[in-house]
Design an enzyme around this catalytic site. Structure first.
Site, PDB file in Angstrom:
ATOM      1  N   HIS A   1      17.274  71.619  58.552  1.00 22.62           N
ATOM      2  CA  HIS A   1      16.937  70.445  57.748  1.00 22.62           C
ATOM      3  C   HIS A   1      18.094  70.220  56.754  1.00 22.62           C
ATOM      4  O   HIS A   1      18.594  71.162  56.146  1.00 22.62           O
ATOM      5  CB  HIS A   1      15.625  70.691  57.015  1.00 22.62           C
ATOM      6  CG  HIS A   1      15.310  69.652  55.997  1.00 22.62           C
ATOM      7  ND1 HIS A   1      15.490  68.308  56.242  1.00 22.62           N
ATOM      8  CD2 HIS A   1      14.844  69.749  54.720  1.00 22.62           C
ATOM      9  CE1 HIS A   1      15.145  67.633  55.164  1.00 22.62           C
ATOM     10  NE2 HIS A   1      14.746  68.479  54.230  1.00 22.62           N
TER      11      HIS A   1
ATOM     12  N   ASN B   1      19.455  63.494  52.440  1.00 22.93           N
ATOM     13  CA  ASN B   1      18.236  64.123  52.945  1.00 22.93           C
ATOM     14  C   ASN B   1      17.305  63.044  53.499  1.00 22.93           C
ATOM     15  O   ASN B   1      16.799  62.214  52.740  1.00 22.93           O
ATOM     16  CB  ASN B   1      17.556  64.891  51.798  1.00 22.93           C
ATOM     17  CG  ASN B   1      16.276  65.592  52.224  1.00 22.93           C
ATOM     18  OD1 ASN B   1      15.744  65.333  53.297  1.00 22.93           O
ATOM     19  ND2 ASN B   1      15.788  66.477  51.370  1.00 22.93           N
TER      20      ASN B   1
ATOM     21  N   CYS C   1       9.168  67.370  55.041  1.00 25.29           N
ATOM     22  CA  CYS C   1      10.439  67.669  55.726  1.00 25.29           C
ATOM     23  C   CYS C   1      10.273  68.664  56.872  1.00 25.29           C
ATOM     24  O   CYS C   1      11.183  68.830  57.676  1.00 25.29           O
ATOM     25  CB  CYS C   1      11.461  68.188  54.731  1.00 25.29           C
ATOM     26  SG  CYS C   1      11.713  67.089  53.347  1.00 25.29           S
TER      27      CYS C   1
HETATM   28  N1  COA Z   1      24.505  64.212  38.225  1.00 24.50           N
HETATM   29  C1  COA Z   1      24.961  64.947  37.198  1.00 24.50           C
HETATM   30  N2  COA Z   1      24.256  65.937  36.610  1.00 24.50           N
HETATM   31  C2  COA Z   1      23.026  66.188  37.110  1.00 24.50           C
HETATM   32  C3  COA Z   1      22.479  65.448  38.166  1.00 24.50           C
HETATM   33  C4  COA Z   1      23.270  64.432  38.732  1.00 24.50           C
HETATM   34  N3  COA Z   1      22.845  63.672  39.769  1.00 24.50           N
HETATM   35  N4  COA Z   1      21.244  65.924  38.439  1.00 24.50           N
HETATM   36  C5  COA Z   1      21.021  66.906  37.567  1.00 24.50           C
HETATM   37  N5  COA Z   1      22.087  67.075  36.747  1.00 24.50           N
HETATM   38  C6  COA Z   1      22.292  68.029  35.666  1.00 24.50           C
HETATM   39  C7  COA Z   1      20.990  68.582  35.124  1.00 24.50           C
HETATM   40  O1  COA Z   1      20.439  67.707  34.166  1.00 24.50           O
HETATM   41  C8  COA Z   1      21.448  69.888  34.516  1.00 24.50           C
HETATM   42  O2  COA Z   1      22.008  69.619  33.273  1.00 24.50           O
HETATM   43  P1  COA Z   1      21.806  70.668  32.061  1.00 24.50           P
HETATM   44  O3  COA Z   1      22.454  71.943  32.527  1.00 24.50           O
HETATM   45  O4  COA Z   1      22.508  69.990  30.942  1.00 24.50           O
HETATM   46  O5  COA Z   1      20.322  70.797  31.890  1.00 24.50           O
HETATM   47  C9  COA Z   1      22.586  70.342  35.446  1.00 24.50           C
HETATM   48  O6  COA Z   1      22.985  69.161  36.173  1.00 24.50           O
HETATM   49  C10 COA Z   1      22.166  71.413  36.418  1.00 24.50           C
HETATM   50  O7  COA Z   1      20.921  71.050  36.990  1.00 24.50           O
HETATM   51  P2  COA Z   1      20.227  71.916  38.106  1.00 24.50           P
HETATM   52  O8  COA Z   1      18.922  71.279  38.464  1.00 24.50           O
HETATM   53  O9  COA Z   1      20.236  73.359  37.739  1.00 24.50           O
HETATM   54  O10 COA Z   1      21.281  71.718  39.293  1.00 24.50           O
HETATM   55  P3  COA Z   1      21.302  72.401  40.685  1.00 24.50           P
HETATM   56  O11 COA Z   1      22.595  73.050  40.928  1.00 24.50           O
HETATM   57  O12 COA Z   1      20.046  73.191  40.954  1.00 24.50           O
HETATM   58  O13 COA Z   1      21.266  71.122  41.654  1.00 24.50           O
HETATM   59  C11 COA Z   1      19.687  69.976  43.027  1.00 24.50           C
HETATM   60  C12 COA Z   1      20.157  70.247  41.619  1.00 24.50           C
HETATM   61  C13 COA Z   1      18.485  69.051  42.995  1.00 24.50           C
HETATM   62  C14 COA Z   1      20.819  69.311  43.793  1.00 24.50           C
HETATM   63  C15 COA Z   1      19.329  71.322  43.700  1.00 24.50           C
HETATM   64  O14 COA Z   1      18.477  72.066  42.854  1.00 24.50           O
HETATM   65  C16 COA Z   1      18.634  71.155  45.027  1.00 24.50           C
HETATM   66  O15 COA Z   1      19.207  70.659  45.965  1.00 24.50           O
HETATM   67  N6  COA Z   1      17.378  71.619  45.137  1.00 24.50           N
HETATM   68  C17 COA Z   1      16.608  71.490  46.328  1.00 24.50           C
HETATM   69  C18 COA Z   1      16.094  70.089  46.432  1.00 24.50           C
HETATM   70  C19 COA Z   1      15.575  69.780  47.808  1.00 24.50           C
HETATM   71  O16 COA Z   1      16.039  70.308  48.774  1.00 24.50           O
HETATM   72  N7  COA Z   1      14.587  68.892  47.868  1.00 24.50           N
HETATM   73  C20 COA Z   1      14.041  68.419  49.063  1.00 24.50           C
HETATM   74  C21 COA Z   1      13.344  69.471  49.804  1.00 24.50           C
HETATM   75  S1  COA Z   1      12.970  68.933  51.408  1.00 24.50           S
END
Ligand code: COA
Length: 326
Positions: free
Chosen positions: A252, A282, A113
């Site tokens: 980004h 993304n 990215c």
């Molecule tokens: N729908 C519903 N629930 C979801 C889910 C979805 N699509 N994806 C994950 N969950 C759940 C998880 O299982 C977790 O459940 P639990 O509490 O029972 O274990 C809960 O939601 C919270 O998960 P968490 O990973 O802490 O959520 P978050 O607020 O961190 O959001 C992302 C997850 C991936 C959206 C976030 O961490 C993120 O954007 N990270 C950066 C990713 C990124 O930028 N990647 C590319 C880099 S270039």
């Protein structure tokens, strides 16, 4: 002339759209969860017969048309992507050939990215050093091809598209500063495990899903906010700029909450942050040039505006560039 400017922009996104409602039908997720946690609503998805080079070609043609240029006017083609058509040859070679620019130098950059930020630094430097007069830099991805559609933690995030810029030699210099970095101690934080020389595909690795992108979402979230703030701060300092000098932040587009957290710290008001994550999700190396192309086309960006481009991603890697629009 040892300055550089962006003289044309263009972008392309495939016609097919995957909405949050579509995802609700196949995954244990909801529009509400996706919207509040990421800011995403839709993603554009390449068709089965569309590869990354096809997206590049469409974006490049738009940039050439906008700049009233022929493909032969471009001295060098660079594609930033982590979803190339093939492991080799470089996607840029295919793009240049399809644009009737056989013979021109063409190569890919793979830094996930952060690809557009690294590419902008490299292309600007090649021009300022007098190596080339005009470079086409394209950020493009077909991430839908490497996403596991059954994994709700990644399937909701990624989309496909391409953004292209033409950089050319200029009397005044738009490229004010750059700050790039990488930390490859834990490549598996965000990676495509299989298919490379470390873990070539086997029946077992395919069974284990190694053909799909893997990500430690929470780790990346923290890293992203920290590095966006740090690298922007260093790039501003290098250009002798203050936070208040920034006309536009073009980050980004990985998560609206990451963008908001960084923008708040950098004191860039919401209306000065270019965000199109709702429409594209993304798109990795394509996200910044698509956002730039849309903002320029909408007439938002004016001569003299100071832009901060900032990105982060697999590697891990990060970078920021400050730019004075000409
Ligand atoms: N729908 C519903 N629930 C979801 C889910 C979805 N699509 N994806 C994950 N969950 C759940 C998880 O299982 C977790 O459940 P639990 O509490 O029972 O274990 C809960 O939601 C919270 O998960 P968490 O990973 O802490 O959520 P978050 O607020 O961190 O959001 C992302 C997850 C991936 C959206 C976030 O961490 C993120 O954007 N990270 C950066 C990713 C990124 O930028 N990647 C590319 C880099 S270039």
């Amino acid at each position: 002339m040892n300055g550089v400017k962006i003289s044309a922009v263009g972008h392309y996104a495939p016609a097919a759209i995957l909405t949050n409602e579509d995802l609700e039908k196949t995954l244990d997720t909801s529009d509400e969860w996706i919207t509040t946690r990421t800011g995403m609503k839709r993603r554009h998805i390449a068709s089965e017969d569309q590869a990354t080079s096809d997206l590049c070609i469409a974006a490049a043609r738009n940039a050439l048309r906008n700049g009233k240029l022929a493909s032969s006017d471009i001295d060098c083609y660079i594609v930033a992507t982590s979803t190339p058509d093939y492991a080799f040859p470089a996607t840029a070679c295919i793009v240049a050939a399809q644009l009737d620019a056989v013979g021109k130098p063409a190569f890919d950059m793979e830094i996930a990215c952060s690809g557009f930020i690294y590419g902008l630094t490299l292309a600007s430097s090649l021009i300022r050093a007098g190596v080339y007069s005009r470079v086409m830099l394209i950020g493009a991805e077909s991430l839908s091809k490497i996403v596991d559609r059954s994994d709700r933690s990644t399937a909701i995030l990624f989309g496909d598209g391409a953004g292209a810029v033409v950089l050319e030699a200029a009397a005044e210099n738009s490229f004010l500063s750059s700050e790039l970095g990488a930390d490859g101690r834990r490549p598996e934080t965000l990676c495509l495990l299989g298919g490379g020389s470390r873990r070539p595909f086997t029946a077992e690795s395919l069974e284990a899903g190694e053909q799909y992108l893997r990500m430690e979402g929470r780790e990346i979230f923290k890293f992203a906010v920290t590095k966006m703030i740090e690298s922007t701060g260093i790039a501003l300092q290098r250009a002798n700029l203050k936070k208040s000098d920034v006309s536009w932040l073009i980050p980004h587009q990985a998560n609206k909450r990451i963008i908001d957290a960084a923008a708040k710290y950098l004191e860039v008001p919401e209306e000065r942050v270019i965000v199109n994550i709702e429409e594209y999700g993304n798109t990795s190396a394509a996200s910044i040039p698509i956002a730039l192309s849309e903002a320029v086309t909408a007439g938002k960006i004016k001569a003299g505006d100071i832009i901060v481009f900032v990105g982060f991603g697999g590697g891990l890697s990060w970078g920021a560039v400050t730019w004075k629009w000409a």
